[in-house]
Design a protein around this motif. Structure first.
Motif, mmCIF file in Angstrom:
data_model
loop_
_atom_site.group_PDB
_atom_site.id
_atom_site.type_symbol
_atom_site.label_atom_id
_atom_site.label_comp_id
_atom_site.label_asym_id
_atom_site.label_seq_id
_atom_site.Cartn_x
_atom_site.Cartn_y
_atom_site.Cartn_z
ATOM 1 N N LEU A 123 0.863 -1.117 -0.017
ATOM 2 C CA LEU A 123 0.028 -0.049 -0.068
ATOM 3 C C LEU A 123 1.009 1.405 -0.123
ATOM 4 O O LEU A 123 2.210 1.126 -0.132
ATOM 5 C CB LEU A 123 -1.047 -0.107 1.279
ATOM 6 C CG LEU A 123 -1.878 -1.270 1.218
ATOM 7 C CD1 LEU A 123 -2.497 -1.030 2.578
ATOM 8 C CD2 LEU A 123 -2.918 -1.071 0.330
ATOM 9 N N GLU A 124 0.487 2.374 -0.107
ATOM 10 C CA GLU A 124 1.167 3.636 0.071
ATOM 11 C C GLU A 124 1.955 3.868 1.384
ATOM 12 O O GLU A 124 1.614 3.620 2.479
ATOM 13 C CB GLU A 124 0.292 4.883 -0.204
ATOM 14 C CG GLU A 124 1.009 6.215 -0.312
ATOM 15 C CD GLU A 124 0.027 7.312 -0.450
ATOM 16 O OE1 GLU A 124 0.476 8.578 -0.461
ATOM 17 O OE2 GLU A 124 -1.372 6.998 -0.481
ATOM 18 N N ASN A 125 3.264 3.810 0.952
ATOM 19 C CA ASN A 125 4.321 3.747 1.992
ATOM 20 C C ASN A 125 3.995 2.662 2.980
ATOM 21 O O ASN A 125 4.619 2.710 4.333
ATOM 22 C CB ASN A 125 4.099 5.157 2.874
ATOM 23 C CG ASN A 125 4.202 6.364 2.159
ATOM 24 O OD1 ASN A 125 5.019 6.602 1.016
ATOM 25 N ND2 ASN A 125 3.221 7.432 2.285
ATOM 26 N N PHE A 126 3.545 1.651 2.659
ATOM 27 C CA PHE A 126 3.478 0.742 3.647
ATOM 28 C C PHE A 126 3.630 -0.979 2.578
ATOM 29 O O PHE A 126 3.350 -1.021 1.462
ATOM 30 C CB PHE A 126 2.015 0.708 3.967
ATOM 31 C CG PHE A 126 1.548 -0.465 5.078
ATOM 32 C CD1 PHE A 126 1.993 -0.503 6.347
ATOM 33 C CD2 PHE A 126 0.898 -1.579 4.428
ATOM 34 C CE1 PHE A 126 1.622 -1.576 7.232
ATOM 35 C CE2 PHE A 126 0.549 -2.453 5.510
ATOM 36 C CZ PHE A 126 1.051 -2.683 6.719
ATOM 37 N N TRP A 127 3.862 -1.985 3.519
ATOM 38 C CA TRP A 127 4.101 -3.332 2.955
ATOM 39 C C TRP A 127 3.975 -4.091 4.285
ATOM 40 O O TRP A 127 4.341 -3.906 5.362
ATOM 41 C CB TRP A 127 5.498 -3.412 2.527
ATOM 42 C CG TRP A 127 5.463 -4.919 1.755
ATOM 43 C CD1 TRP A 127 5.279 -5.438 0.732
ATOM 44 C CD2 TRP A 127 6.136 -5.985 2.592
ATOM 45 N NE1 TRP A 127 5.381 -6.625 0.486
ATOM 46 C CE2 TRP A 127 6.217 -7.176 1.666
ATOM 47 C CE3 TRP A 127 6.912 -6.180 3.631
ATOM 48 C CZ2 TRP A 127 6.519 -8.482 1.921
ATOM 49 C CZ3 TRP A 127 7.493 -7.681 4.116
ATOM 50 C CH2 TRP A 127 7.361 -8.643 3.196
ATOM 51 N N THR A 128 3.245 -5.172 4.038
ATOM 52 C CA THR A 128 3.126 -6.142 5.095
ATOM 53 C C THR A 128 3.425 -7.818 4.392
ATOM 54 O O THR A 128 2.695 -7.919 3.193
ATOM 55 C CB THR A 128 1.636 -6.189 5.830
ATOM 56 O OG1 THR A 128 1.865 -7.234 6.661
ATOM 57 C CG2 THR A 128 0.688 -6.431 4.880
ATOM 58 N N TRP A 184 3.394 -8.831 10.532
ATOM 59 C CA TRP A 184 4.002 -7.590 10.782
ATOM 60 C C TRP A 184 3.748 -6.549 9.717
ATOM 61 O O TRP A 184 3.303 -6.895 8.448
ATOM 62 C CB TRP A 184 5.515 -7.520 10.806
ATOM 63 C CG TRP A 184 6.005 -8.441 11.885
ATOM 64 C CD1 TRP A 184 6.377 -8.172 13.121
ATOM 65 C CD2 TRP A 184 6.201 -9.798 11.838
ATOM 66 N NE1 TRP A 184 7.148 -9.271 13.790
ATOM 67 C CE2 TRP A 184 6.824 -10.470 13.046
ATOM 68 C CE3 TRP A 184 5.975 -10.881 11.009
ATOM 69 C CZ2 TRP A 184 6.966 -11.615 13.360
ATOM 70 C CZ3 TRP A 184 6.197 -12.257 11.082
ATOM 71 C CH2 TRP A 184 6.811 -12.549 12.383
ATOM 72 N N GLY A 185 3.526 -5.351 10.057
ATOM 73 C CA GLY A 185 3.246 -4.212 9.126
ATOM 74 C C GLY A 185 4.435 -3.152 9.072
ATOM 75 O O GLY A 185 4.864 -2.712 10.109
ATOM 76 N N TYR A 186 4.897 -2.639 7.854
ATOM 77 C CA TYR A 186 5.998 -1.709 8.041
ATOM 78 C C TYR A 186 5.495 -0.638 7.218
ATOM 79 O O TYR A 186 5.190 -0.508 5.863
ATOM 80 C CB TYR A 186 6.984 -2.417 6.997
ATOM 81 C CG TYR A 186 7.488 -3.552 7.807
ATOM 82 C CD1 TYR A 186 8.310 -3.971 8.937
ATOM 83 C CD2 TYR A 186 6.919 -4.879 7.224
ATOM 84 C CE1 TYR A 186 8.636 -4.886 9.512
ATOM 85 C CE2 TYR A 186 7.512 -6.310 8.016
ATOM 86 C CZ TYR A 186 8.238 -6.075 9.081
ATOM 87 O OH TYR A 186 8.538 -7.163 9.646
ATOM 88 N N TYR A 187 5.808 0.475 7.786
ATOM 89 C CA TYR A 187 5.316 1.931 7.379
ATOM 90 C C TYR A 187 6.460 2.896 7.489
ATOM 91 O O TYR A 187 7.074 3.018 8.353
ATOM 92 C CB TYR A 187 4.169 2.459 8.241
ATOM 93 C CG TYR A 187 3.713 3.811 7.534
ATOM 94 C CD1 TYR A 187 2.728 3.959 6.572
ATOM 95 C CD2 TYR A 187 4.232 5.142 8.073
ATOM 96 C CE1 TYR A 187 2.205 5.240 6.062
ATOM 97 C CE2 TYR A 187 3.564 6.307 7.649
ATOM 98 C CZ TYR A 187 2.561 6.303 6.412
ATOM 99 O OH TYR A 187 2.148 7.248 6.068
ATOM 100 N N TYR A 188 6.606 3.785 6.158
ATOM 101 C CA TYR A 188 7.808 4.931 6.141
ATOM 102 C C TYR A 188 7.105 5.651 5.138
ATOM 103 O O TYR A 188 7.058 5.358 3.720
ATOM 104 C CB TYR A 188 9.018 4.282 5.698
ATOM 105 C CG TYR A 188 10.136 5.049 5.764
ATOM 106 C CD1 TYR A 188 10.742 5.562 7.088
ATOM 107 C CD2 TYR A 188 10.598 5.512 4.503
ATOM 108 C CE1 TYR A 188 11.543 6.590 6.893
ATOM 109 C CE2 TYR A 188 11.691 6.529 4.266
ATOM 110 C CZ TYR A 188 12.188 7.026 5.869
ATOM 111 O OH TYR A 188 13.229 8.078 5.542
ATOM 112 N N ASP A 189 7.061 7.034 5.470
ATOM 113 C CA ASP A 189 6.851 7.788 4.401
ATOM 114 C C ASP A 189 7.900 9.119 4.159
ATOM 115 O O ASP A 189 7.628 10.153 3.569
ATOM 116 C CB ASP A 189 5.465 8.733 4.587
ATOM 117 C CG ASP A 189 5.409 9.296 6.177
ATOM 118 O OD1 ASP A 189 6.405 9.289 6.784
ATOM 119 O OD2 ASP A 189 4.219 9.663 6.220
#
Length: 581
Positions: free
Chosen positions: A156-161, A177-182
């Motif tokens: 997804l936008e700025n996100f990967w799981t 786990w979910g990983y978010y970085y913008d």
């Protein structure tokens, strides 16, 4: 002898029926087995569809969890300082509780690695991720482009799981786990949840495991259902060693995707690959765990799945579904149907034998009746012939006295007329006697008398009949001639008196005996091609049995003779019988 022939015929019929029924039995058995295989494949298809729907539903549910983890990440970003150094464990613990996740970890990029830098769970801190393929690639892409291009997992936008998987830090636990970085922080926000808290309840209610359990419960013939990863199946269980030296299983790369694997066949690996390569279902009839079973290998095509990876971490687009069915259940069904078929075959066989026996008995009685009638006629005809001879001898003196009286009275014309009548009668009787065979002579004498009463002109001509050296019985001979002459009588009685013509000829020369019986027949041309000698066939109407010519043919065949019909004269039919030495 005749009884033995009929007994042999019945035995042969029984053998033929038995052979036919045996062939039918095994053909039907094969057909039923094939039908049951198709039925099992149909059940397998339904199971495949159910499992796929459940699996796809589970993945959709995971995608929803992924969106929730992204929302948690964004919420955490707003609550935390953008500098990882200023974030405290207490903050992460409080956020985890408020946002209803298990823990939150922050990933920091170093010169040569990406590490789990801070976390609400102390066990997480300090783990390096450069060996976590392809997770490490996803982390780098997030830091570099804020977008993950890996073709599995959820981007997804700025996100990967990724999918649910065993944790590096606690190898017995399953996490997502979910990983978010913008780009607004110097760390990746990593909230995660446990399988037990979120996915397990869903799988219990609608998951693949539940579908398999319910299917096995409702289908008593099914023993096992297994989902096999064709890429990792030949390699066995996929594991790695963590930084702490623990053995870590990879849930997404396991050879058995779901179900149990207790019914192992020696050729499973080869058959799994064959099913994948041919894209066709394969059925094996074999014995596993001392049980006779049918094992089906069904290739199932899917969109690239998050939960199924090959040994290199790449998603696979096809797996193999195997079903093991207890052949005993199938065999019981077959045996029940075969018992019914065997009973039907037995009843049909017995009824067939009874019908054949009744027909044979009826035919034999009819034949015996005809033989008795012929014998009685034969005796009557012989007696009639002897009676005629005795009558002539008895009347001899009367004839002489009459002739003497006419001579004394000088009545020449009356004398000539009387002697002419007398000599004609004597000549006719002498001609009959001179036939040479008493049986034939008696028959002809009887038929001449019958012809006179019916106003039929009967001409006879016999030569050299005194020596029957061919072994033919007189009774059979009279049956042949009698039936032919009777047929001729029946035919000529359809015409006016002046056309009632019958001719009988007999001769014995050069080792064969021949008889000709001719009579008037306007429909002679219609006889060609008719089955005249078949038992029961008659052109005379329902009042006739149709046995006469059939009897003639059977007797002539017994003596290896021949019967033929001559139609070379208009309005006339001739039957010719020839019996050779």
């Amino acid at each position: 002898m005749r009884r033995n022939v009929w007994l042999l015929a019945i035995v042969l019929i029984a053998v033929l029926l038995g052979a036919n029924n045996t062939v039918y039995y095994f053909t039907t058995k094969q057909s039923l087995e094939e039908n049951l295989r198709h039925e099992l494949q149909s059940i397998a298809k339904q199971i495949e569809i159910s499992i796929e729907l459940s699996r796809q539903g589970s993945e959709k549910f995971q995608e929803q969890i992924g969106r929730e983890l992204r929302a948690v990440s964004i919420a955490a970003q707003y609550a935390l300082d953008p500098d990882v150094e200023k974030v405290t464990k207490e903050q992460l613990t409080e956020l985890s509780m408020k946002l209803d996740v298990l823990h939150i970890t922050l990933l920091k990029r170093t010169i040569d690695n990406i590490v789990l830098y801070k976390s609400s769970d102390p066990k997480q801190i300090g783990f390096k991720t450069n060996t976590w393929d392809p997770w490490y690639q996803a982390f780098n892409e997030l830091f570099d482009t804020h977008n993950v291009t890996i073709d599995w997992g959820q981007s997804l936008e700025n996100f990967w799981t990724g999918p649910f998987e065993f944790a590096q830090t606690e190898t017995s636990k399953i996490r997502k786990w979910g990983y978010y970085y913008d780009g607004s922080t110097n760390y990746i926000i990593d909230p995660y949840i446990s399988y037990e808290d979120r996915q397990m309840e869903y799988d219990k209610q609608t998951g693949v495991g539940m579908i398999i359990a319910k299917t096995l419960l409702e289908n008593s013939q099914l023993l096992e259902i297994t989902g096999i990863n064709p890429s990792t199946f030949p390699l066995g269980e996929q594991t790695t060693v963590t930084q702490r030296g623990d053995k870590l299983a990879h849930m997404t790369q396991q050879p058995i995707v779901y179900g149990s694997y207790l019914y192992k066949h020696a050729d499973d690996q080869k058959l799994v690959q064959k099913a994948i390569q041919s894209n066709q279902s394969i059925t094996v009839n074999t014995t596993i765990n001392n049980k006779h079973v049918l094992k089906l290998y069904i290739p199932v095509s899917v969109d690239k799945s998050t939960s199924m990876l090959d040994e290199n971490g790449e998603p696979i687009n096809r797996y193999v579904l195997t079903l093991v069915a207890d052949y005993k259940t199938i065999q019981n069904s077959l045996d029940k149907q075969f018992s019914n078929i065997a009973l039907i075959m037995l009843v049909v066989t017995v009824l067939s034998l009874v019908i054949v026996y009744l027909i044979a008995s009826s035919y034999r009685r009819a034949q015996d009746k005809l033989v008795r009638r012929t014998q009685e006629t034969y005796v009557e005809e012989i007696n009639g012939l002897f009676r005629a001879i005795r009558e002539q001898r008895h009347d001899f003196m009367n004839h002489v006295q009459t002739i003497h009286a006419l001579a004394e009275l000088n009545k020449t014309d009356e004398l000539k007329s009387y002697t002419s009548e007398l000599t004609g009668e004597i000549r006719q009787l002498n001609d009959i006697i001179n036939i040479g065979n008493p049986a034939i002579a008696a028959l002809i004498r009887s038929k001449i008398s019958q012809a006179e009463s019916l106003k039929i002109k009967l001409e006879t001509s016999f030569a050299d009949m005194s020596n029957l050296a061919l072994g033919i019985k007189s009774l059979d001979l009279t049956r042949v001639l009698g039936n032919l002459i009777d047929n001729a009588f029946d035919e000529v009685m359809n015409y006016p008196e002046e056309r009632r013509l019958i001719s009988i000829k007999g001769s014995q020369t050069n080792g064969y005996m021949e008889f000709e019986v001719s009579n008037t027949c306007d429909d002679a041309g219609k006889l060609d091609g008719k089955p005249l000698f078949e038992s029961g066939y008659s052109m005379k109407g329902a009042t006739h049995s149709g046995l006469g010519l059939s009897i003639v043919k059977s007797i002539v065949d017994k003596y290896k003779g021949s019967v033929r019909i001559v139609l070379n004269e208009p309005n006339k039919v001739t039957f010719i019988i020839r019996i050779s030495d």
